[in-house]
Design an enzyme around this catalytic site. Structure first.
Site, PDB file in Angstrom:
ATOM      1  N   ARG A 138      -8.737  -0.700   4.346  1.00  0.00           N
ATOM      2  CA  ARG A 138      -7.890   0.368   3.807  1.00  0.00           C
ATOM      3  C   ARG A 138      -6.507  -0.176   3.459  1.00  0.00           C
ATOM      4  O   ARG A 138      -5.856   0.345   2.555  1.00  0.00           O
ATOM      5  CB  ARG A 138      -7.724   1.492   4.835  1.00  0.00           C
ATOM      6  CG  ARG A 138      -8.950   2.353   5.001  1.00  0.00           C
ATOM      7  CD  ARG A 138      -8.632   3.545   5.881  1.00  0.00           C
ATOM      8  NE  ARG A 138      -7.303   4.024   5.564  1.00  0.00           N
ATOM      9  CZ  ARG A 138      -6.400   4.428   6.443  1.00  0.00           C
ATOM     10  NH1 ARG A 138      -6.683   4.447   7.712  1.00  0.00           N
ATOM     11  NH2 ARG A 138      -5.217   4.829   6.058  1.00  0.00           N
ATOM     12  N   CYS A 159      -5.163  12.244  13.435  1.00  0.00           N
ATOM     13  CA  CYS A 159      -5.963  11.042  13.246  1.00  0.00           C
ATOM     14  C   CYS A 159      -5.834  10.203  14.504  1.00  0.00           C
ATOM     15  O   CYS A 159      -5.212  10.632  15.478  1.00  0.00           O
ATOM     16  CB  CYS A 159      -5.573  10.294  11.983  1.00  0.00           C
ATOM     17  SG  CYS A 159      -4.068   9.365  12.134  1.00  0.00           S
ATOM     18  N   ARG A 212       0.086  14.191  13.819  1.00  0.00           N
ATOM     19  CA  ARG A 212       0.587  14.038  12.459  1.00  0.00           C
ATOM     20  C   ARG A 212       0.601  15.338  11.641  1.00  0.00           C
ATOM     21  O   ARG A 212      -0.059  15.444  10.599  1.00  0.00           O
ATOM     22  CB  ARG A 212      -0.187  12.938  11.733  1.00  0.00           C
ATOM     23  CG  ARG A 212      -0.155  11.627  12.499  1.00  0.00           C
ATOM     24  CD  ARG A 212      -0.808  10.495  11.766  1.00  0.00           C
ATOM     25  NE  ARG A 212      -0.033  10.037  10.639  1.00  0.00           N
ATOM     26  CZ  ARG A 212      -0.416   9.069   9.817  1.00  0.00           C
ATOM     27  NH1 ARG A 212      -1.571   8.474  10.003  1.00  0.00           N
ATOM     28  NH2 ARG A 212       0.328   8.698   8.803  1.00  0.00           N
ATOM     29  N   ASP A 271       4.272   0.292  12.295  1.00  0.00           N
ATOM     30  CA  ASP A 271       3.107  -0.364  11.699  1.00  0.00           C
ATOM     31  C   ASP A 271       2.991  -1.840  12.088  1.00  0.00           C
ATOM     32  O   ASP A 271       2.024  -2.507  11.715  1.00  0.00           O
ATOM     33  CB  ASP A 271       3.135  -0.233  10.162  1.00  0.00           C
ATOM     34  CG  ASP A 271       2.903   1.189   9.703  1.00  0.00           C
ATOM     35  OD1 ASP A 271       2.428   2.003  10.509  1.00  0.00           O
ATOM     36  OD2 ASP A 271       3.204   1.492   8.523  1.00  0.00           O
ATOM     37  N   LYS A 294       0.830  -1.218   0.000  1.00  0.00           N
ATOM     38  CA  LYS A 294       0.000   0.000   0.000  1.00  0.00           C
ATOM     39  C   LYS A 294       0.861   1.264   0.000  1.00  0.00           C
ATOM     40  O   LYS A 294       0.679   2.147  -0.824  1.00  0.00           O
ATOM     41  CB  LYS A 294      -0.911   0.004   1.239  1.00  0.00           C
ATOM     42  CG  LYS A 294      -1.547   1.339   1.550  1.00  0.00           C
ATOM     43  CD  LYS A 294      -2.458   1.273   2.748  1.00  0.00           C
ATOM     44  CE  LYS A 294      -1.827   1.474   4.097  1.00  0.00           C
ATOM     45  NZ  LYS A 294      -1.512   2.871   4.469  1.00  0.00           N
ATOM     46  N   ASN A 295       1.798   1.325   0.932  1.00  0.00           N
ATOM     47  CA  ASN A 295       2.546   2.574   1.114  1.00  0.00           C
ATOM     48  C   ASN A 295       3.595   2.821   0.038  1.00  0.00           C
ATOM     49  O   ASN A 295       4.190   3.902  -0.009  1.00  0.00           O
ATOM     50  CB  ASN A 295       3.159   2.630   2.517  1.00  0.00           C
ATOM     51  CG  ASN A 295       2.096   2.807   3.578  1.00  0.00           C
ATOM     52  OD1 ASN A 295       0.941   3.121   3.259  1.00  0.00           O
ATOM     53  ND2 ASN A 295       2.463   2.594   4.835  1.00  0.00           N
TER      54      ASN A 295
HETATM   55  N1  EPU Z   1       5.980  14.484  11.583  1.00  0.00           N
HETATM   56  C1  EPU Z   1       6.038  15.825  11.935  1.00  0.00           C
HETATM   57  N2  EPU Z   1       5.999  16.742  10.926  1.00  0.00           N
HETATM   58  C2  EPU Z   1       5.903  16.405   9.607  1.00  0.00           C
HETATM   59  C3  EPU Z   1       5.869  15.031   9.259  1.00  0.00           C
HETATM   60  C4  EPU Z   1       5.901  14.082  10.279  1.00  0.00           C
HETATM   61  O1  EPU Z   1       6.107  16.156  13.105  1.00  0.00           O
HETATM   62  O2  EPU Z   1       5.862  17.287   8.766  1.00  0.00           O
HETATM   63  C5  EPU Z   1       6.024  13.454  12.643  1.00  0.00           C
HETATM   64  C6  EPU Z   1       4.750  12.625  12.716  1.00  0.00           C
HETATM   65  O3  EPU Z   1       3.731  13.258  13.458  1.00  0.00           O
HETATM   66  C7  EPU Z   1       5.255  11.340  13.336  1.00  0.00           C
HETATM   67  C8  EPU Z   1       6.657  11.205  12.745  1.00  0.00           C
HETATM   68  O4  EPU Z   1       7.024  12.512  12.310  1.00  0.00           O
HETATM   69  O5  EPU Z   1       5.319  11.485  14.724  1.00  0.00           O
HETATM   70  C9  EPU Z   1       6.796  10.242  11.586  1.00  0.00           C
HETATM   71  O6  EPU Z   1       5.740  10.429  10.667  1.00  0.00           O
HETATM   72  P1  EPU Z   1       5.881  10.186   9.096  1.00  0.00           P
HETATM   73  O7  EPU Z   1       5.753  11.486   8.402  1.00  0.00           O
HETATM   74  O8  EPU Z   1       7.068   9.339   8.812  1.00  0.00           O
HETATM   75  O9  EPU Z   1       4.573   9.333   8.814  1.00  0.00           O
HETATM   76  P2  EPU Z   1       3.760   9.363   7.466  1.00  0.00           P
HETATM   77  O10 EPU Z   1       4.661   9.627   6.345  1.00  0.00           O
HETATM   78  O11 EPU Z   1       2.553  10.222   7.648  1.00  0.00           O
HETATM   79  C10 EPU Z   1       4.041   6.854   6.823  1.00  0.00           C
HETATM   80  C11 EPU Z   1       3.130   5.694   6.561  1.00  0.00           C
HETATM   81  C12 EPU Z   1       2.521   5.242   7.883  1.00  0.00           C
HETATM   82  C13 EPU Z   1       3.657   4.826   8.825  1.00  0.00           C
HETATM   83  C14 EPU Z   1       4.634   6.002   9.004  1.00  0.00           C
HETATM   84  C15 EPU Z   1       5.849   5.658   9.840  1.00  0.00           C
HETATM   85  C16 EPU Z   1       2.373   6.112   4.308  1.00  0.00           C
HETATM   86  C17 EPU Z   1       1.272   6.492   3.399  1.00  0.00           C
HETATM   87  N3  EPU Z   1       2.092   6.107   5.618  1.00  0.00           N
HETATM   88  O12 EPU Z   1       3.231   7.877   7.397  1.00  0.00           O
HETATM   89  O13 EPU Z   1       1.725   4.119   7.605  1.00  0.00           O
HETATM   90  O14 EPU Z   1       3.141   4.465  10.080  1.00  0.00           O
HETATM   91  O15 EPU Z   1       5.090   6.456   7.716  1.00  0.00           O
HETATM   92  O16 EPU Z   1       6.530   4.589   9.289  1.00  0.00           O
HETATM   93  O17 EPU Z   1       3.475   5.812   3.861  1.00  0.00           O
HETATM   94  C18 EPU Z   1      -0.076   2.605   7.909  1.00  0.00           C
HETATM   95  O18 EPU Z   1       0.207   2.108   6.806  1.00  0.00           O
HETATM   96  O19 EPU Z   1      -0.887   2.075   8.716  1.00  0.00           O
HETATM   97  C19 EPU Z   1       0.554   3.865   8.306  1.00  0.00           C
HETATM   98  C20 EPU Z   1       0.067   4.648   9.264  1.00  0.00           C
END
Ligand code: EPU
Length: 417
Positions: free
Chosen positions: A396, A116, A121, A304, A22-23
């Site tokens: 999802r 969420c 996030r 995850d 998915k990701n």
């Molecule tokens: N964060 C910030 N500021 C930002 C971006 C992130 O503070 O601008 C923080 C977040 O709040 C969090 C941490 O940094 O505490 C890491 O978040 P990240 O941005 O890496 O998460 P994401 O990119 O939103 C992706 C996956 C998630 C997975 C995380 C961590 C996708 C579409 N989603 O989310 O997947 O948990 O990386 O590996 O790639 C899932 O598939 O169930 C899922 C939630």
């Protein structure tokens, strides 16, 4: 909304295929916005988040055709630059259109995703990076408005490792004027898969998979043909399920190199795991040993997989400590697991899990994808019937999870409500 009913106590055995990730599929679908012509993807999983992404890019004027696990995307008609609240609300990964839209259309208007179930996030690091690249970024009426005549190469340092932040800026930088260097970048396999896709489209990206990624901007891209990599979280979830039931399961179509951290912890819990090409055989131990886990960015133990591993520790011998360092509220499953008889205490970002002999089936529900998956896993070992409600979240991110478990011998079925 459908329910899943599991009667626990069956040992899993046999072979099951792993679906596309998915990701990895989400950003790669969105990367097709960066060029005219037909991008061709295969091994795209059937998931609600994929449907939402297709709806989003179609709304932008892009033509999408889907047949089986193949998707063809033609962005020649890209004419709109807005990702509306209704779609972003359903799927946070929609923010990934920001980078490509500013790069291709000189502007983007994307609903700001709220928090969420698993945490606040924010997307401040995505926005700061775009600003570093010369974009003007405003927040108005709940929307991010970003614009730039042409983005320019810049040095960007991420305070925190962010997966979609790295992906968004990588897509913004491929068509920028000059070279962009992303420091403290995410090293997840999905980031590498996106970089390889973009390079196949004619981009010049080096270092993906490491913490410094260099992107030399080019003047245009062409469509690519890409096979989506196997889902390492689905793989880890099925590996854990095999261990939970003392089963003997072979997973096919996987990438063993992507599940090293999970395999390491499962081995410490007593499982026997063999990797051979794209196959993983997992033989669960009769008695599960307790193992401590701390979630970390890749190649550390994935957040995850935290909820699913906690279920395993709930029926292990002794005490284990599970620390969540990525998201501030990712213990939503704990109260439901307690209702099934698990002995778990939370202190800050750590859960202390005291293994019990057995869990007992109960009606449960969760408001997050991986938490929902953990409840299905708990149902597989619980005594009696577990009824997982609000299967929406599971759909999802897991392709036909109940059918795959049924094939492995579980007593599990979906009931439309
Ligand atoms: N964060 C910030 N500021 C930002 C971006 C992130 O503070 O601008 C923080 C977040 O709040 C969090 C941490 O940094 O505490 C890491 O978040 P990240 O941005 O890496 O998460 P994401 O990119 O939103 C992706 C996956 C998630 C997975 C995380 C961590 C996708 C579409 N989603 O989310 O997947 O948990 O990386 O590996 O790639 C899932 O598939 O169930 C899922 C939630």
């Amino acid at each position: 909304m459908d329910k899943i009913i599991v009667e626990g106590g069956r040992r899993l055995s046999g072979e099951v295929g792993i679906s596309g990730a998915k990701n990895a599929a989400l950003p790669i679908l969105i990367s097709a916005l960066l060029c005219d012509g037909e991008t061709h993807l295969s091994n795209v999983p059937h998931l609600r988040d994929i449907v939402s992404t297709i709806q989003l890019i179609e709304k932008l004027g892009v033509k999408v055709q889907r047949a089986g696990d193949e998707v063809r995307i033609d962005a020649s008609g890209l004419c709109c630059y807005e990702a509306p609240y209704d779609l972003v609300r359903k799927m946070r990964a929609s923010v990934l259109v920001l980078g490509p839209l500013v790069a291709r259309m000189q502007k983007a208007r994307v609903s700001l995703p709220g928090g969420c179930a698993i945490g606040a996030r924010p997307i401040n690091l995505h926005l700061r990076g775009l600003e570093r690249m010369g974009a003007r970024v405003d927040l108005k009426h709940g929307y991010v408005e970003a614009s730039a005549k042409r983005l320019r190469g810049a040095e960007v340092y991420f305070d925190l490792v962010t997966v979609t932040g790295t992906e968004n800026l990588m897509m913004a930088a491929v068509l920028a004027d000059g070279t962009t260097v992303l420091r403290n970048a995410a090293r997840e396999p999905e980031v590498v898969a996106l970089a390889e896709t973009l390079n196949q489209m004619g981009a010049d990206i080096r270092g993906a998979g490491g913490s410094e990624i260099t992107i030399r901007g080019v003047n245009g891209l062409r469509p690519a043909r890409v096979r989506i990599i196997p889902d390492r979280i689905e793989t880890g979830s099925f590996m854990t399920a095999a261990c939970l039931t003392g089963g003997d399961v072979t997973l096919t179509g996987c990438e063993p190199a992507h599940v090293t951290a999970v395999a390491h912890k499962l081995r410490l819990s007593g499982a026997c795991i063999d990797f051979k090409d794209d196959r993983i055989r997992v033989q669960g131990a009769p008695e599960i040993a307790s193992v401590d886990v701390k979630t970390l960015p890749y190649p550390g133990f994935p957040t995850d997989m935290q909820a699913q591993f906690m279920v395993l520790m709930s029926v292990a011998r002794g005490l284990s400590m599970i620390s969540e360092t990525i998201f501030e509220n990712r213990f939503i499953h704990v109260s439901e697991l307690r209702r099934m008889g698990a002995d778990i205490t939370i202190s800050g970002n750590t859960a202390l899990v005291n293994g019990t002999d057995h869990l007992s089936g109960a009606p449960v529900m969760a408001t997050d994808l991986r938490a929902s998956a953990s409840l299905v896993l708990a149902g597989l070992v619980a005594e009696g019937i577990t009824e997982i409600n609000r299967v929406y979240h599971l759909d999802r991110g897991y392709e036909a999870m109940e059918k795959k478990f049924e094939k492995l011998g579980a007593a599990i079925r979906r009931v439309p409500v």
